[in-house]
Design an enzyme around this catalytic site. Structure first.
Site, PDB file in Angstrom:
ATOM      1  N   GLY A  72      -2.418  -8.137   1.820  1.00 47.24           N
ATOM      2  CA  GLY A  72      -3.541  -8.153   0.799  1.00 47.24           C
ATOM      3  C   GLY A  72      -3.127  -9.637  -0.253  1.00 47.24           C
ATOM      4  CB  CYS A 331       2.060  -4.118  -8.592  1.00 43.29           C
ATOM      5  SG  CYS A 331       0.364  -4.556  -9.048  1.00 43.29           S
TER       6      CYS A 331
HETATM    7  N1  PLP Z   1      -5.234  -5.916  -3.527  1.00 44.66           N
HETATM    8  C1  PLP Z   1      -5.324  -4.764  -3.884  1.00 44.66           C
HETATM    9  C2  PLP Z   1      -6.812  -4.412  -4.283  1.00 44.66           C
HETATM   10  C3  PLP Z   1      -4.246  -3.731  -3.955  1.00 44.66           C
HETATM   11  O1  PLP Z   1      -4.422  -2.518  -4.281  1.00 44.66           O
HETATM   12  C4  PLP Z   1      -3.162  -4.305  -3.321  1.00 44.66           C
HETATM   13  C5  PLP Z   1      -1.785  -3.373  -3.167  1.00 44.66           C
HETATM   14  O2  PLP Z   1      -1.690  -2.577  -3.999  1.00 44.66           O
HETATM   15  C6  PLP Z   1      -3.121  -5.694  -3.035  1.00 44.66           C
HETATM   16  C7  PLP Z   1      -4.061  -6.349  -3.130  1.00 44.66           C
HETATM   17  C8  PLP Z   1      -1.667  -6.258  -2.483  1.00 44.66           C
HETATM   18  O3  PLP Z   1      -1.655  -5.943  -1.119  1.00 44.66           O
HETATM   19  P1  PLP Z   1      -0.156  -6.073  -0.416  1.00 44.66           P
HETATM   20  O4  PLP Z   1       0.562  -5.053  -0.992  1.00 44.66           O
HETATM   21  O5  PLP Z   1      -0.709  -5.977   1.114  1.00 44.66           O
HETATM   22  O6  PLP Z   1       0.168  -7.602  -0.510  1.00 44.66           O
END
Ligand code: PLP
Length: 380
Positions: A72, A331
């Site tokens: 993501g 995060c």
């Molecule tokens: N976008 C959203 C809404 C998320 O919840 C997350 C992960 O927590 C991400 C992006 C990031 O995704 P990735 O962990 O695959 O980089």
């Protein structure tokens, strides 16, 4: 002590069936899918089958609209930098992003601002939903891109993507949506979804970590951000993660199989959790109430606010009792700043310091919820 995992919005465990689907690729089809020899061609064929399957399951018009990447974060970065950088006609550019985006959108937006572009951070209502009228009012003559997430990772609000995309397109802007949390929970039919670009991630749907899909609608102008060997039709260089792509396709297939029933089960559990937590203590309130508008919130997220206790303290005390939950998003939970999402929907700073995100999943039971509420009552 058995642990009760209630942090499925942060990540999900790998489905054993997904692991089985991946295993042959990790050992047998180890060859580089870009090599010309027969093992390379076999690996390429496995990769392309996974692409085709993902494309079908997500309702894309053609497999070439599916780009495999690392997840993501990469998809969001690719959208913000790749969909804006090509656009030389409108200069300096204006972008609209919602104020409740993941940092994978907000930080690239900040970088673009430091490069001279203008960003509008669109506030949602107190219910966490962005209004198409507000978007219309925010758009300017030089708006190149609108990025609004399909569903929020902290409070679970689901956005009216089709209407928002229509507003962006009516003004000549591209539309990107981060659908990382929505995948498997909200219906997504890419051809009719309205978005030019969409980010997805494997590890939120019981697939492997480090694999994602970036949907890029055909004929969308895009400046690739990862340059090198020209893989993924030149849009994302780097040797493809064949096992990851197979795992993504297998996880998606399983996630969509039983979606309506599983979502209903999760809504029942979530609402039970909310009812019980609210009646356990008058110090508990909600940042948004998903019970009020069925279908407008993700089925598996409850966002609680606890008066007079900090998230970190509660997370550690719950952890000692075997319950694994988050503050805001995983995060940002190591930061002492209150969540930007809660701030944007008007939660006071004091209350935002006491936020708890409980997120449910495939293995969550009613007993888990009842035991969690008992543990929460104990620590209050
Ligand atoms: N976008 C959203 C809404 C998320 O919840 C997350 C992960 O927590 C991400 C992006 C990031 O995704 P990735 O962990 O695959 O980089």
């Amino acid at each position: 002590m058995d642990k009760v995992y209630l942090d499925y919005a942060a990540t999900t465990p790998l489905d054993p069936g997904v692991l089985s689907a991946m295993q042959p690729c990790l050992v047998g089809h180890f060859a580089n899918p870009n090599s010309l020899h027969s093992s390379g061609r076999e690996a390429f064929s496995v990769l392309e089958q996974a692409r085709k399957r993902v494309s079908e399951l997500l309702g894309a018009k053609m497999p070439s609209e599916i780009i495999f990447n690392s997840g993501g974060t990469e998809g969001d970065n690719a959208a913000l930098f790749g969909l804006v950088a090509w656009n030389k006609a409108k200069k300096p550019l204006h972008l609209v992003v919602s104020a409740i985006e993941h940092h994978a959108v907000l930080h690239p937006a900040k970088r673009l601002a430091s490069l001279g572009h203008e960003i509008t951070y669109l506030a949602p209502g107190a219910d966490g939903v962005v209004s198409p009228e507000d978007l219309r009012a925010a758009i300017k003559e030089n708006t190149a891109l609108v990025s609004i997430m399909t569903a929020n990772n902290e409070i679970g609000s689901v956005q009216p993507i089709r209407e928002l995309a229509e507003v962006a397109h009516a003004h000549g802007a591209l539309f990107h949506t981060d659908a990382v949390q929505a995948l498997g929970k909200c219906p997504i039919d890419l051809e009719h979804f309205g978005a030019d670009a969409v980010s997805f991630s494997g590890h939120k749907i019981y697939g492997p970590k480090g694999i994602g899909v970036f949907y890029l609608r055909r004929k969308t102008s895009f400046l690739p951000q990862m340059l090198g060997g020209g893989q993924e039709n030149g849009r994302r260089s780097g040797t493809q993660n064949v096992a990851g792509a197979v795992g993504f396709a297998a996880a998606l297939e399983r996630e969509l199989e039983n979606r309506a029933d599983e979502n209903q089960r999760l809504v029942t559990l979530r609402d039970h959790l909310i009812d019980e937590a609210l009646s356990a203590s008058s110090r508990v309130s909600l940042s948004v109430d998903p019970r009020e508008k069925p279908g407008h919130y993700l089925p598996h997220i409850a966002s609680l606010l606890v008066d007079g206790l900090e998230s970190e303290t509660m997370i550690l005390r719950l952890d000692q009792r075997g319950f694994e939950v988050s503050g805001g998003s995983a995060c940002s939970s190591s930061s002492l700043e209150p969540s930007h999402v809660l701030k944007a929907i008007g939660v006071s700073t004091d209350l935002a310091y006491g936020s708890l995100r409980i997120s449910l999943g495939r293995y969550t039971t009613l007993q888990d919820i009842d035991a969690f509420v008992t543990a929460l009552s104990e620590i209050l």
